[in-house]
Scaffold this motif. Structure first.
Motif, PDB file in Angstrom:
ATOM      1  N   ALA A  66       0.856  -1.187   0.000  1.00 45.21           N
ATOM      2  CA  ALA A  66       0.000   0.000   0.000  1.00 45.21           C
ATOM      3  C   ALA A  66       0.889   1.233   0.000  1.00 45.21           C
ATOM      4  O   ALA A  66       2.062   1.166   0.370  1.00 45.21           O
ATOM      5  N   SER A  67       0.332   2.364  -0.385  1.00 46.56           N
ATOM      6  CA  SER A  67       1.100   3.597  -0.370  1.00 46.56           C
ATOM      7  C   SER A  67       1.534   3.943   1.052  1.00 46.56           C
ATOM      8  O   SER A  67       2.687   4.261   1.305  1.00 46.56           O
ATOM      9  N   SER A  68       0.578   3.858   1.976  1.00 54.12           N
ATOM     10  CA  SER A  68       0.902   4.060   3.385  1.00 54.12           C
ATOM     11  C   SER A  68       0.117   3.057   4.214  1.00 54.12           C
ATOM     12  O   SER A  68      -0.977   2.636   3.837  1.00 54.12           O
ATOM     13  N   VAL A  69       0.700   2.669   5.344  1.00 55.41           N
ATOM     14  CA  VAL A  69       0.085   1.680   6.218  1.00 55.41           C
ATOM     15  C   VAL A  69       0.135   2.206   7.645  1.00 55.41           C
ATOM     16  O   VAL A  69       1.196   2.617   8.120  1.00 55.41           O
ATOM     17  N   ARG A  70      -1.025   2.197   8.305  1.00 52.02           N
ATOM     18  CA  ARG A  70      -1.116   2.610   9.717  1.00 52.02           C
ATOM     19  C   ARG A  70      -1.597   1.392  10.494  1.00 52.02           C
ATOM     20  O   ARG A  70      -2.693   0.889  10.249  1.00 52.02           O
ATOM     21  N   GLY A  77       3.005 -10.628   9.054  1.00 54.37           N
ATOM     22  CA  GLY A  77       3.212 -10.720   7.614  1.00 54.37           C
ATOM     23  C   GLY A  77       4.260  -9.763   7.113  1.00 54.37           C
ATOM     24  O   GLY A  77       5.039  -9.192   7.876  1.00 54.37           O
ATOM     25  N   GLU A  78       4.259  -9.610   5.792  1.00 47.41           N
ATOM     26  CA  GLU A  78       5.190  -8.697   5.127  1.00 47.41           C
ATOM     27  C   GLU A  78       4.424  -7.469   4.682  1.00 47.41           C
ATOM     28  O   GLU A  78       3.354  -7.584   4.090  1.00 47.41           O
ATOM     29  N   VAL A  79       4.998  -6.287   4.988  1.00 47.98           N
ATOM     30  CA  VAL A  79       4.346  -5.024   4.667  1.00 47.98           C
ATOM     31  C   VAL A  79       5.279  -4.181   3.819  1.00 47.98           C
ATOM     32  O   VAL A  79       6.413  -3.905   4.220  1.00 47.98           O
ATOM     33  N   GLN A  80       4.783  -3.786   2.648  1.00 44.25           N
ATOM     34  CA  GLN A  80       5.492  -2.804   1.835  1.00 44.25           C
ATOM     35  C   GLN A  80       4.648  -1.540   1.853  1.00 44.25           C
ATOM     36  O   GLN A  80       3.604  -1.465   1.211  1.00 44.25           O
ATOM     37  N   GLY A  81       5.103  -0.577   2.640  1.00 44.74           N
ATOM     38  CA  GLY A  81       4.474   0.740   2.684  1.00 44.74           C
ATOM     39  C   GLY A  81       5.283   1.624   1.758  1.00 44.74           C
ATOM     40  O   GLY A  81       6.368   2.078   2.129  1.00 44.74           O
ATOM     41  N   ILE A  82       4.827   1.818   0.546  1.00 47.62           N
ATOM     42  CA  ILE A  82       5.610   2.476  -0.493  1.00 47.62           C
ATOM     43  C   ILE A  82       6.124   3.830  -0.018  1.00 47.62           C
ATOM     44  O   ILE A  82       7.278   4.172  -0.244  1.00 47.62           O
ATOM     45  N   GLU A  83       5.292   4.597   0.651  1.00 46.58           N
ATOM     46  CA  GLU A  83       5.711   5.914   1.157  1.00 46.58           C
ATOM     47  C   GLU A  83       6.032   5.884   2.651  1.00 46.58           C
ATOM     48  O   GLU A  83       7.041   6.426   3.070  1.00 46.58           O
ATOM     49  N   ARG A  84       5.139   5.268   3.478  1.00 48.05           N
ATOM     50  CA  ARG A  84       5.392   5.273   4.922  1.00 48.05           C
ATOM     51  C   ARG A  84       4.618   4.170   5.633  1.00 48.05           C
ATOM     52  O   ARG A  84       3.613   3.674   5.141  1.00 48.05           O
ATOM     53  N   VAL A  85       5.119   3.839   6.822  1.00 45.66           N
ATOM     54  CA  VAL A  85       4.449   2.903   7.728  1.00 45.66           C
ATOM     55  C   VAL A  85       4.444   3.538   9.108  1.00 45.66           C
ATOM     56  O   VAL A  85       5.453   4.092   9.542  1.00 45.66           O
ATOM     57  N   GLU A  86       3.305   3.456   9.777  1.00 39.88           N
ATOM     58  CA  GLU A  86       3.190   3.984  11.136  1.00 39.88           C
ATOM     59  C   GLU A  86       2.678   2.881  12.050  1.00 39.88           C
ATOM     60  O   GLU A  86       1.676   2.238  11.748  1.00 39.88           O
TER      61      GLU A  86
END
Length: 121
Positions: A66-70, A77-86
């Motif tokens: 996703a672009s961003s993940v909160r 799991g595996e998270v690809q936060g393209i711009e940011r992860v919070e």
């Protein structure tokens, strides 16, 4: 010229979906809108231009792009936060994060690996 009532128009920038607290879902989600999960989900989520929110109390086992993940709930799991992860203070995550920017609030629990994406990559 025909005038459509406001209810007949759809602004795709406002499009979003919600998995409520009483819902349990398993499968793959690919969408152009944002997604909020308050219930349980297992599978894959692909929303590369929008935001994913994992609410406090949610339980998610997924591979996510996703672009961003909160994250405020439990996520494995595996998270690809393209711009940011919070990760908020109630987050409990196990897995791998890949993002340009990460924010971790006091109280968050994280077990895993973080890869920071740079412009050179």
């Amino acid at each position: 010229m025909e005038n459509k009532p406001p209810a007949a128009r759809m602004d795709l920038q406002e499009e979003s979906s919600h998995i409520g607290p009483s819902m349990r879902m398993k499968g793959d989600i690919a969408a152009s809108g944002s997604l909020a999960i308050a219930g349980q989900f297992e599978g894959n989520i692909d929303i590369p231009k929008r935001e994913l929110t994992v609410a406090d109390g949610a339980k998610v086992t997924a591979n996510i792009r996703a672009s961003s993940v909160r994250i405020s709930g439990k996520l494995n799991g595996e998270v690809q936060g393209i711009e940011r992860v919070e990760l908020t203070g109630t987050a409990d995550m196990t897995g791998k994060l890949q993002t340009r920017e990460i924010r971790v609030e006091e109280g968050a629990v994280f077990r895993g690996q973080v890869d920071i994406i740079t412009d050179r990559e």
